[in-house]
Scaffold this motif. Structure first.
Motif, short mmCIF file in Angstrom:
data_model
loop_
_atom_site.label_atom_id
_atom_site.label_comp_id
_atom_site.label_asym_id
_atom_site.label_seq_id
_atom_site.Cartn_x
_atom_site.Cartn_y
_atom_site.Cartn_z
N GLN A 197 -63.86 1.29 -3.27
CA GLN A 197 -64.45 1.20 -4.61
C GLN A 197 -65.43 2.35 -4.85
N HIS A 198 -66.25 2.63 -3.87
CA HIS A 198 -67.23 3.70 -4.01
C HIS A 198 -66.54 5.06 -4.16
N ALA A 199 -65.50 5.29 -3.38
CA ALA A 199 -64.78 6.56 -3.46
C ALA A 199 -64.15 6.74 -4.84
N ASP A 200 -63.58 5.68 -5.38
CA ASP A 200 -62.98 5.77 -6.71
C ASP A 200 -64.04 6.06 -7.77
N ARG A 201 -65.18 5.41 -7.64
CA ARG A 201 -66.26 5.61 -8.62
C ARG A 201 -66.80 7.03 -8.56
N VAL A 202 -67.00 7.55 -7.35
CA VAL A 202 -67.51 8.91 -7.20
C VAL A 202 -66.49 9.92 -7.70
N ALA A 203 -65.22 9.70 -7.41
CA ALA A 203 -64.18 10.61 -7.88
C ALA A 203 -64.15 10.65 -9.41
N ASP A 204 -64.31 9.51 -10.06
CA ASP A 204 -64.35 9.48 -11.52
C ASP A 204 -65.58 10.22 -12.05
N ASP A 205 -66.70 10.03 -11.39
CA ASP A 205 -67.92 10.72 -11.83
C ASP A 205 -67.77 12.24 -11.68
N ILE A 206 -67.20 12.68 -10.59
CA ILE A 206 -67.01 14.11 -10.38
C ILE A 206 -66.03 14.68 -11.39
N ALA A 207 -64.99 13.93 -11.72
CA ALA A 207 -63.99 14.40 -12.67
C ALA A 207 -64.57 14.59 -14.06
N HIS A 208 -65.62 13.84 -14.39
CA HIS A 208 -66.22 13.93 -15.72
C HIS A 208 -67.34 14.97 -15.80
N LEU A 209 -67.56 15.73 -14.74
CA LEU A 209 -68.61 16.74 -14.72
C LEU A 209 -68.05 18.11 -15.09
N SER A 210 -67.33 18.20 -16.18
CA SER A 210 -66.70 19.47 -16.56
C SER A 210 -67.71 20.46 -17.12
N ASP A 211 -68.87 19.99 -17.57
CA ASP A 211 -69.86 20.90 -18.16
C ASP A 211 -70.75 21.56 -17.11
#
Length: 55
Positions: A33-47
């Motif tokens: 669960q934590h890995a999925d959450r972190v991966a989503d957060d990293i993916a949304h850091l396009s700026d």
């Protein structure tokens, strides 16, 4: 061996390994669960600008 003793033996033989292995199963689920959450957060850091990394 009477029925009560047989029932208790079955509970001990099944419940012992379950009680010992359940923390590992729970930890694995929490890590996923934590890995999925972190991966989503990293993916949304396009700026965030890309900075070259030297190794």
């Amino acid at each position: 061996m009477n029925a009560t003793a047989a029932y208790a033996l079955v509970l001990v033989l099944i419940g012992g390994p379950v009680a010992m292995l359940s923390p590992f199963v729970i930890a694995r689920l929490l890590v996923d669960q934590h890995a999925d959450r972190v991966a989503d957060d990293i993916a949304h850091l396009s700026d965030v600008p890309r900075v070259p990394v030297r190794y």
